[in-house]
Scaffold this active site. Structure first.
Site, PDB file in Angstrom:
ATOM      1  CE  LYS A 190      -2.150   3.069   2.958  1.00 22.19           C
ATOM      2  NZ  LYS A 190      -2.223   4.057   2.070  1.00 22.19           N
ATOM      3  CD  GLU A 266      12.067   4.056   9.951  1.00 22.93           C
ATOM      4  OE1 GLU A 266      12.034   4.846  10.742  1.00 22.93           O
ATOM      5  OE2 GLU A 266      12.312   4.328   8.845  1.00 22.93           O
ATOM      6  CB  CYS A 301      12.287   8.288   9.620  1.00 22.39           C
ATOM      7  SG  CYS A 301      13.633   7.569   8.625  1.00 22.39           S
ATOM      8  CD  GLU A 400       9.623  12.133  12.653  1.00 28.04           C
ATOM      9  OE1 GLU A 400       8.267  11.614  12.975  1.00 28.04           O
ATOM     10  OE2 GLU A 400      10.495  11.559  12.366  1.00 28.04           O
TER      11      GLU A 400
HETATM   12  N1  LIG Z   1       9.408   7.285   9.538  1.00 27.79           N
HETATM   13  C1  LIG Z   1       9.084   8.022   8.776  1.00 27.79           C
HETATM   14  O1  LIG Z   1       9.979   7.973   7.670  1.00 27.79           O
HETATM   15  C2  LIG Z   1       7.838   8.858   8.345  1.00 27.79           C
HETATM   16  C3  LIG Z   1       7.209   9.597   9.585  1.00 27.79           C
HETATM   17  N2  LIG Z   1       6.005  10.291   9.530  1.00 27.79           N
HETATM   18  C4  LIG Z   1       5.621  11.073  10.630  1.00 27.79           C
HETATM   19  O2  LIG Z   1       4.263  10.825  10.559  1.00 27.79           O
HETATM   20  C5  LIG Z   1       3.708  12.192  10.485  1.00 27.79           C
HETATM   21  C6  LIG Z   1       2.385  12.191   9.718  1.00 27.79           C
HETATM   22  O3  LIG Z   1       2.692  11.863   8.236  1.00 27.79           O
HETATM   23  P1  LIG Z   1       1.464  10.756   7.634  1.00 27.79           P
HETATM   24  O4  LIG Z   1       1.882  10.593   6.187  1.00 27.79           O
HETATM   25  O5  LIG Z   1       0.434  11.335   8.120  1.00 27.79           O
HETATM   26  O6  LIG Z   1       1.984   9.430   8.292  1.00 27.79           O
HETATM   27  P2  LIG Z   1       1.116   8.166   8.551  1.00 27.79           P
HETATM   28  O7  LIG Z   1       1.687   7.323   9.611  1.00 27.79           O
HETATM   29  O8  LIG Z   1      -0.315   8.651   8.898  1.00 27.79           O
HETATM   30  O9  LIG Z   1       1.118   7.557   7.220  1.00 27.79           O
HETATM   31  C7  LIG Z   1       2.051   6.155   6.907  1.00 27.79           C
HETATM   32  C8  LIG Z   1       1.344   5.213   5.980  1.00 27.79           C
HETATM   33  O10 LIG Z   1       0.129   4.611   7.090  1.00 27.79           O
HETATM   34  C9  LIG Z   1      -1.135   4.625   6.204  1.00 27.79           C
HETATM   35  N3  LIG Z   1      -1.990   4.923   7.309  1.00 27.79           N
HETATM   36  C10 LIG Z   1      -2.627   6.235   7.766  1.00 27.79           C
HETATM   37  N4  LIG Z   1      -3.328   5.894   8.640  1.00 27.79           N
HETATM   38  C11 LIG Z   1      -3.698   4.464   8.877  1.00 27.79           C
HETATM   39  C12 LIG Z   1      -4.659   3.606   9.737  1.00 27.79           C
HETATM   40  N5  LIG Z   1      -5.485   4.347  10.575  1.00 27.79           N
HETATM   41  N6  LIG Z   1      -4.478   2.481   9.572  1.00 27.79           N
HETATM   42  C13 LIG Z   1      -3.533   2.035   8.570  1.00 27.79           C
HETATM   43  N7  LIG Z   1      -2.782   2.455   7.847  1.00 27.79           N
HETATM   44  C14 LIG Z   1      -2.760   4.003   7.982  1.00 27.79           C
HETATM   45  C15 LIG Z   1      -0.895   5.904   5.337  1.00 27.79           C
HETATM   46  O11 LIG Z   1      -2.180   5.934   4.322  1.00 27.79           O
HETATM   47  C16 LIG Z   1       0.364   5.517   4.765  1.00 27.79           C
HETATM   48  O12 LIG Z   1       0.315   4.595   4.012  1.00 27.79           O
HETATM   49  C17 LIG Z   1       4.738  13.112   9.773  1.00 27.79           C
HETATM   50  O13 LIG Z   1       4.851  14.544   9.907  1.00 27.79           O
HETATM   51  C18 LIG Z   1       6.055  12.416  10.519  1.00 27.79           C
HETATM   52  O14 LIG Z   1       6.347  13.032  11.637  1.00 27.79           O
HETATM   53  C19 LIG Z   1       5.559  10.197   8.281  1.00 27.79           C
HETATM   54  C20 LIG Z   1       6.052   9.562   7.140  1.00 27.79           C
HETATM   55  C21 LIG Z   1       6.994   8.888   7.083  1.00 27.79           C
HETATM   56  N1  BAL Z   2      15.868   8.037   5.765  1.00 27.99           N
HETATM   57  C1  BAL Z   2      15.190   7.184   5.134  1.00 27.99           C
HETATM   58  C2  BAL Z   2      14.186   6.207   5.861  1.00 27.99           C
HETATM   59  C3  BAL Z   2      13.054   6.951   6.392  1.00 27.99           C
HETATM   60  O1  BAL Z   2      12.879   8.163   6.247  1.00 27.99           O
HETATM   61  O2  BAL Z   2      12.133   6.237   6.663  1.00 27.99           O
END
Ligand SMILES: NC(=O)C1=CN([C@@H]2O[C@H](COP(=O)(O)OP(=O)(O)OC[C@H]3O[C@@H](n4cnc5c(N)ncnc54)[C@H](O)[C@@H]3O)[C@@H](O)[C@H]2O)C=CC1
Ligand code: BAL
Length: 505
Positions: A190, A266, A301, A400
């Protein structure tokens, strides 16, 4: 000839987007025929309408993946065959590198230079590295009595669900697809709803590479529908998720409430760059700190979003970091000179700006940037921003932000600096800058994070594990051979010899 922004803009008009789900080897629209918009974050304009899938399509995709797994054309194939197909896929991605990089930049707002120079090469490397591992990962034999053979074998876990974020759409797809497919699993992927285009294009290339139908399924849609249906599905054996901690926790709950599927998370960080009093070459340190904070607009991240510096060097380093930030030009992601592109969407930009307002309100000193960048063509842009005089309790020091914002804190003793570095619920990445080998080793051991870089900002290459301590991660590591542990079960086969009549009977 050097490629220009005009060249990429022209190429962008020629792109042929795949917008349908890939299920059972065929591209299909959502059963409801509904779509959602994919938006270019740099302009706010619609790029394409993507099939809006839901639980029905997740069921179809999981059932295709399960059937493919049980047919065994992939799961039971000789590892060298899987290697060959994955290497072919890597070659096809490389052949289409510019097209995919362009799509990624348009869909995510990241600079084309990053997509071309980092995301795509890393993704290709991941496919190749894990493909090559497929026929080199040996099983084991345990030492036992002579009348027993005890084999410890790895087997694919079955159907793997990968739920992806929007910050590194293809790059992180590669981290998950490489080891999961090399190990013989079937997958349901997804993509984040903001960035589905390159994953769907990858689906086309996977079919062209010869991946058997049903082995790789791609289901675009929203998190609350597609993501939740995957998390709760009783026939998915493992979920690998990258994204927010909030949603990561939901996957643990989904697992607990369904089939106890394995969950690997992660979930981001608040990574420190710790600069000791004896750090050498401060101009270079400043460049590294800027890269750590600003790469991918800080939507990373592992972003080095906290600079923790010995007070004796703080003023000098801060001036250099400001200068380094000035080199990070904000602008059109399709311009090869741009280093800071658009944030993913207006709501996220407002969240980043709210953190900046909060930093000012809590008494930190804004010393660089701090404002939205308004461009005629629209889009969500924020200036590279630095706060000095940050206190450990402030939100900008603890949470973050996921934007181009650096918080600077000062320390007097090494123990105090290490304590500040560890004063976070996260533990993904970190850097330490020093010219003292003992201090480098000591700090590397003392920091509670999955990666500690010494005198650089780096995540290492595909051959080393990546993942987090504390709330940054759960359940395993990505990259390296350790990634295969996520996607495999371990089986003990204990054979009693002689019971059926041995050579002595
Ligand atoms: N660790 C990383 O690399 C990331 C961290 N983030 C953090 O999260 C914050 C919010 O970003 P979002 O895009 O809203 O991240 P998110 O965690 O909401 O989305 C990531 C994935 O999870 C899915 N998702 C969202 N809600 C869900 C649910 N209830 N059940 C199952 N899957 C679900 C989304 O469709 C997407 O594919 C960012 O500001 C950042 O701080 C966001 C993206 C990547
Ligand atoms: N720094 C690459 C991995 C990530 O943002 O989740």
């Amino acid at each position: 000839m050097e490629k220009t922004v005009q060249y990429y803009q022209q190429q962008a008009t020629q792109l042929d987007f795949e917008t349908r789900a890939l299920i059972g080897g065929r591209f299909v629209n959502a059963v409801s025929a509904e779509e959602f918009d994919s938006i270019n974050p740099a302009t706010g304009r619609r790029l394409a309408g993507i099939a809006r899938c839901g639980a029905v399509e997740v069921d179809d995709a999981v059932s295709s993946a399960r059937q493919a797994f049980e047919r065994g054309h992939w799961s039971g194939a000789p590892p060298k065959h899987r290697k060959k197909v994955l290497l072919r896929l890597a070659d096809l991605v490389e052949t289409n590198l510019e097209t995919l990089a362009l799509m990624e930049s348009l869909d995510s707002g990241k600079p084309i230079r990053d997509a071309l120079g980092a995301d795509l090469p890393d993704m290709i490397e991941s496919l190749r590295w894990h493909a090559e591992a497929a026929d080199k990962l040996y099983d084991q034999m345990a030492p036992t009595a002579p009348d027993v053979v005890a084999m410890i074998v790895r087997e694919p876990i079955g159907v793997v669900g990968a739920v992806l974020p929007w910050n590194f759409p293809l790059y992180l797809a590669g981290w998950k697809i490489g080891p999961a497919l090399a190990s013989g699993n079937s997958m349901v992927i997804k993509p984040a709803e903001q960035t589905s285009l390159t994953a769907l294009m990858l689906g086309r290339l996977a079919l062209e590479a010869g991946l058997p139908e049903g082995v790789l399924n791609i289901v675009p849609g929203y998190g609350e529908t597609v993501g939740q249906a995957m998390g709760r599905h009783r026939d998915i054996d493992c979920i690998s998720f990258t994204g927010s901690g909030e949603v990561g926790r939901l996957f643990l709950k989904y697992s607990a409430e369904s089939n106890l599927k394995r969950v690997v998370l992660e979930c981001g960080g608040k990574s420190p760059a710790l600069v000791l009093a004896d750090a050498a070459d401060l101009p270079r340190v400043a460049q590294q700190v800027a890269t750590g904070a600003l790469f991918c607009q800080g939507e990373n991240c592992s972003a080095g979003s906290r600079l923790i510096v010995h007070r004796s060097r703080k003023d000098e380093l801060l001036e250099l970091v400001k200068g380094a930030f000035d080199e990070w030009r904000v602008g059109d992601p399709l311009d090869p000179a741009t280093r800071v592109g658009a944030l993913i969407e207006p709501g996220h930009m407002q969240r980043v700006l709210a953190y900046i307002d909060g930093g000012k309100a809590q008494g930190a000193a804004l010393v660089h940037g701090g404002a939205q960048v308004r461009r005629e063509s629209g889009g969500s842009f924020v200036e590279p921003t630095i706060f000095d005089k940050v206190q450990p309790g402030m939100n900008i020091a603890r949470e973050e932000i996921f934007g181009p914002v650096l918080s600077v804190l000062g320390f007097d003793t090494l123990a105090e600096g290490v304590a500040m570095a560890n004063d976070t619920n996260y533990g993904l990445a970190s850097s330490v800058y020093t010219s003292n080998l003992d201090a480098a080793h000591g700090v590397a051991r003392a920091i509670r994070a999955g990666t500690v870089s010494v005198n650089c900002f780096s995540e290492g290459d595909t051959g080393v594990p990546f993942g987090g301590y504390k709330e940054s991660g759960f359940g395993g590591r990505e990259k390296s051979l350790m990634a295969h542990d996520q996607y495999t079960e371990t089986k003990t086969i204990w054979m009693q010899l002689g019971a059926a009549g041995g050579i002595n009977t």
